[in-house]
Design a protein around this motif. Structure first.
Motif, PDB file in Angstrom:
ATOM      1  N   UNK A   6      20.791  36.092  39.626  1.00 55.51           N
ATOM      2  CA  UNK A   6      19.750  37.509  39.088  1.00 55.51           C
ATOM      3  C   UNK A   6      20.153  38.857  39.580  1.00 55.51           C
ATOM      4  N   UNK A   7      19.712  38.599  41.656  1.00 55.88           N
ATOM      5  CA  UNK A   7      20.212  40.061  42.078  1.00 55.88           C
ATOM      6  C   UNK A   7      21.490  40.099  41.997  1.00 55.88           C
ATOM      7  N   UNK A   8      22.228  39.843  41.674  1.00 58.55           N
ATOM      8  CA  UNK A   8      23.521  40.376  42.039  1.00 58.55           C
ATOM      9  C   UNK A   8      24.391  40.792  40.268  1.00 58.55           C
ATOM     10  N   UNK A   9      24.207  40.562  39.165  1.00 61.48           N
ATOM     11  CA  UNK A   9      25.118  40.500  37.861  1.00 61.48           C
ATOM     12  C   UNK A   9      24.811  42.217  37.513  1.00 61.48           C
ATOM     13  N   UNK A  10      25.016  43.008  37.013  1.00 60.14           N
ATOM     14  CA  UNK A  10      25.209  43.322  36.443  1.00 60.14           C
ATOM     15  C   UNK A  10      25.560  43.191  34.648  1.00 60.14           C
ATOM     16  N   UNK A  11      24.808  43.419  34.063  1.00 58.14           N
ATOM     17  CA  UNK A  11      25.338  42.483  32.513  1.00 58.14           C
ATOM     18  C   UNK A  11      26.099  43.693  32.081  1.00 58.14           C
ATOM     19  N   UNK A  12      27.226  42.931  31.203  1.00 59.34           N
ATOM     20  CA  UNK A  12      28.311  43.892  31.155  1.00 59.34           C
ATOM     21  C   UNK A  12      28.508  44.200  29.626  1.00 59.34           C
ATOM     22  N   UNK A  13      28.449  44.724  28.681  1.00 59.51           N
ATOM     23  CA  UNK A  13      29.560  44.887  27.571  1.00 59.51           C
ATOM     24  C   UNK A  13      30.038  46.052  27.230  1.00 59.51           C
ATOM     25  N   UNK A  14      31.650  46.144  27.944  1.00 58.04           N
ATOM     26  CA  UNK A  14      32.382  47.501  27.081  1.00 58.04           C
ATOM     27  C   UNK A  14      33.405  47.246  26.512  1.00 58.04           C
ATOM     28  N   UNK A  15      32.912  45.980  25.261  1.00 57.30           N
ATOM     29  CA  UNK A  15      33.773  46.104  23.868  1.00 57.30           C
ATOM     30  C   UNK A  15      33.682  47.184  23.034  1.00 57.30           C
ATOM     31  N   UNK A 185      34.187  42.513  39.594  1.00 58.09           N
ATOM     32  CA  UNK A 185      34.368  42.196  38.325  1.00 58.09           C
ATOM     33  C   UNK A 185      35.528  41.976  37.336  1.00 58.09           C
ATOM     34  N   UNK A 186      35.613  41.242  35.924  1.00 55.27           N
ATOM     35  CA  UNK A 186      36.124  40.645  35.961  1.00 55.27           C
ATOM     36  C   UNK A 186      36.732  39.346  36.078  1.00 55.27           C
ATOM     37  N   UNK A 187      36.748  38.753  34.575  1.00 51.17           N
ATOM     38  CA  UNK A 187      36.853  36.762  34.289  1.00 51.17           C
ATOM     39  C   UNK A 187      35.681  35.977  35.103  1.00 51.17           C
ATOM     40  N   UNK A 188      34.428  36.635  35.948  1.00 52.13           N
ATOM     41  CA  UNK A 188      33.735  35.877  36.416  1.00 52.13           C
ATOM     42  C   UNK A 188      33.501  35.467  35.120  1.00 52.13           C
ATOM     43  N   UNK A 189      32.717  34.445  35.033  1.00 50.78           N
ATOM     44  CA  UNK A 189      32.426  33.799  33.874  1.00 50.78           C
ATOM     45  C   UNK A 189      31.299  32.015  34.089  1.00 50.78           C
ATOM     46  N   UNK A 190      31.334  31.824  35.143  1.00 52.46           N
ATOM     47  CA  UNK A 190      30.682  30.725  36.099  1.00 52.46           C
ATOM     48  C   UNK A 190      29.027  31.123  37.293  1.00 52.46           C
ATOM     49  N   UNK A 191      28.864  30.430  37.346  1.00 54.67           N
ATOM     50  CA  UNK A 191      27.539  30.632  38.337  1.00 54.67           C
ATOM     51  C   UNK A 191      28.359  29.848  39.796  1.00 54.67           C
ATOM     52  N   UNK A 199      29.609  35.142  48.441  1.00 53.72           N
ATOM     53  CA  UNK A 199      29.798  34.093  49.452  1.00 53.72           C
ATOM     54  C   UNK A 199      30.689  34.967  50.944  1.00 53.72           C
ATOM     55  N   UNK A 200      32.129  35.657  50.077  1.00 56.99           N
ATOM     56  CA  UNK A 200      33.579  36.390  50.998  1.00 56.99           C
ATOM     57  C   UNK A 200      32.906  37.675  51.195  1.00 56.99           C
ATOM     58  N   UNK A 201      31.189  38.593  50.092  1.00 60.87           N
ATOM     59  CA  UNK A 201      31.119  39.463  50.437  1.00 60.87           C
ATOM     60  C   UNK A 201      30.978  40.645  49.413  1.00 60.87           C
ATOM     61  N   UNK A 202      31.043  39.951  48.391  1.00 62.79           N
ATOM     62  CA  UNK A 202      30.211  41.121  47.174  1.00 62.79           C
ATOM     63  C   UNK A 202      28.778  41.393  46.886  1.00 62.79           C
ATOM     64  N   UNK A 203      28.066  42.241  47.066  1.00 64.15           N
ATOM     65  CA  UNK A 203      26.972  42.785  46.721  1.00 64.15           C
ATOM     66  C   UNK A 203      27.098  43.275  45.384  1.00 64.15           C
ATOM     67  N   UNK A 204      27.811  42.662  44.157  1.00 67.33           N
ATOM     68  CA  UNK A 204      27.666  43.420  43.019  1.00 67.33           C
ATOM     69  C   UNK A 204      28.588  42.252  42.482  1.00 67.33           C
ATOM     70  N   UNK A 205      27.949  41.820  40.801  1.00 68.25           N
ATOM     71  CA  UNK A 205      28.683  40.754  40.434  1.00 68.25           C
ATOM     72  C   UNK A 205      29.127  42.024  38.169  1.00 68.25           C
ATOM     73  N   UNK A 206      29.806  42.203  37.957  1.00 71.63           N
ATOM     74  CA  UNK A 206      30.041  42.815  37.198  1.00 71.63           C
ATOM     75  C   UNK A 206      30.325  41.394  35.223  1.00 71.63           C
ATOM     76  N   UNK A 207      29.839  41.281  34.854  1.00 69.07           N
ATOM     77  CA  UNK A 207      30.193  40.067  34.340  1.00 69.07           C
ATOM     78  C   UNK A 207      29.448  40.238  33.146  1.00 69.07           C
ATOM     79  N   UNK A 208      30.281  39.659  31.902  1.00 72.56           N
ATOM     80  CA  UNK A 208      29.547  39.911  30.304  1.00 72.56           C
ATOM     81  C   UNK A 208      28.823  38.068  29.934  1.00 72.56           C
ATOM     82  N   UNK A 209      28.990  37.731  31.262  1.00 73.54           N
ATOM     83  CA  UNK A 209      28.579  36.285  31.237  1.00 73.54           C
ATOM     84  C   UNK A 209      27.201  35.749  31.948  1.00 73.54           C
ATOM     85  N   UNK A 210      26.211  36.884  32.073  1.00 74.78           N
ATOM     86  CA  UNK A 210      25.530  36.649  32.513  1.00 74.78           C
ATOM     87  C   UNK A 210      23.901  35.340  32.181  1.00 74.78           C
TER      88      UNK A 210
END
Length: 220
Positions: A6-15, A185-191, A199-210
């Motif tokens: 939850x600290x990283x997720x930007x809960x997204x809906x751009x449909x 962002x894009x296609x991120x659907x699982x924990x 782990x490799x450096x992302x500080x935000x995660x854009x996903x509709x699967x939050x």
């Protein structure tokens, strides 16, 4: 390694078919799970801004979406309206066509957009659409983003041939300046995907699967 998603997720809906009830649900879920932000189309920013008032959830919207072909003047106007409506962060789509044509214009556009955002105490993220770039091109864009004063570099719109992967984030991490964050962002659907990207450096995660990611995390 435990990563609290939850600290990283930007809960997204751009449909394109989302309606007002979808925005209500997105905001309610963001509040329930204490997500970092919600990312929605510009049309719904004013509504979401009212509903997110008195929360720490960041209201994110997209500019020049999804292809980035608009003139800079149009993108600047979009940013002005989004800020007026209550957006906290602007995700600007890079003009890949101009970049691949060898023009300096993308850097000028980024700098103008960053200046406007910062004058209003907002953050600017640059969507580079990694699916359309070679490794060398992505590294070059990272340097441009750093020089232009952009706050975050973002992998994808979610509307191209693929979304984020760990290699994209690694290349970004190696080539952006220390003050530039990375949003995957894009296609991120699982924990598991989220954790690998963080782990490799992302500080935000854009996903509709939050919500599904949070459920998976808590079940683990």
């Amino acid at each position: 390694m435990i990563v609290e998603p939850n600290r990283y997720i930007e809960h997204t809906n751009l449909n394109t078919d989302l309606i007002d009830r979808d925005i209500d649900r997105l905001v309610a879920e963001a509040k329930s799970h204490q997500f970092q932000g919600v990312c929605i189309p510009p049309f719904w920013v004013k509504k979401a801004s009212r509903e997110l008032k008195d929360t720490e959830i960041q209201l994110v919207t997209v500019i020049g979406f999804p292809l980035g072909y608009q003139r800079t003047e149009s993108k600047i106007k979009e940013i002005e309206l989004a800020i007026e409506d209550g957006a906290d962060e602007l995700d600007l789509v890079m003009n890949v066509s101009a970049f691949k044509s060898g023009m300096n214009w993308p850097k000028i556009e980024m700098a103008k957009a960053a200046k406007l955002a910062h004058e209003n105490n907002k953050l600017l993220k640059l969507i580079v659409e990694t699916a359309l770039l070679s490794t060398e091109e992505l590294a070059k864009v990272c340097k441009i983003v750093s020089d232009a004063g952009v706050d975050f570099i973002k992998t994808s719109t979610g509307f191209s041939s693929r979304g984020a992967n760990t290699r994209d984030v690694e290349i970004m991490k190696e080539n952006v300046s220390a003050n530039v964050g990375i949003k995957a962002s894009g296609g991120i659907k699982s924990y598991e995907q989220l954790k690998e990207l963080v782990v490799v450096g992302a500080e935000r995660i854009g996903t509709s699967s939050g919500v599904a990611i949070m459920k998976e995390f808590r079940n683990e």
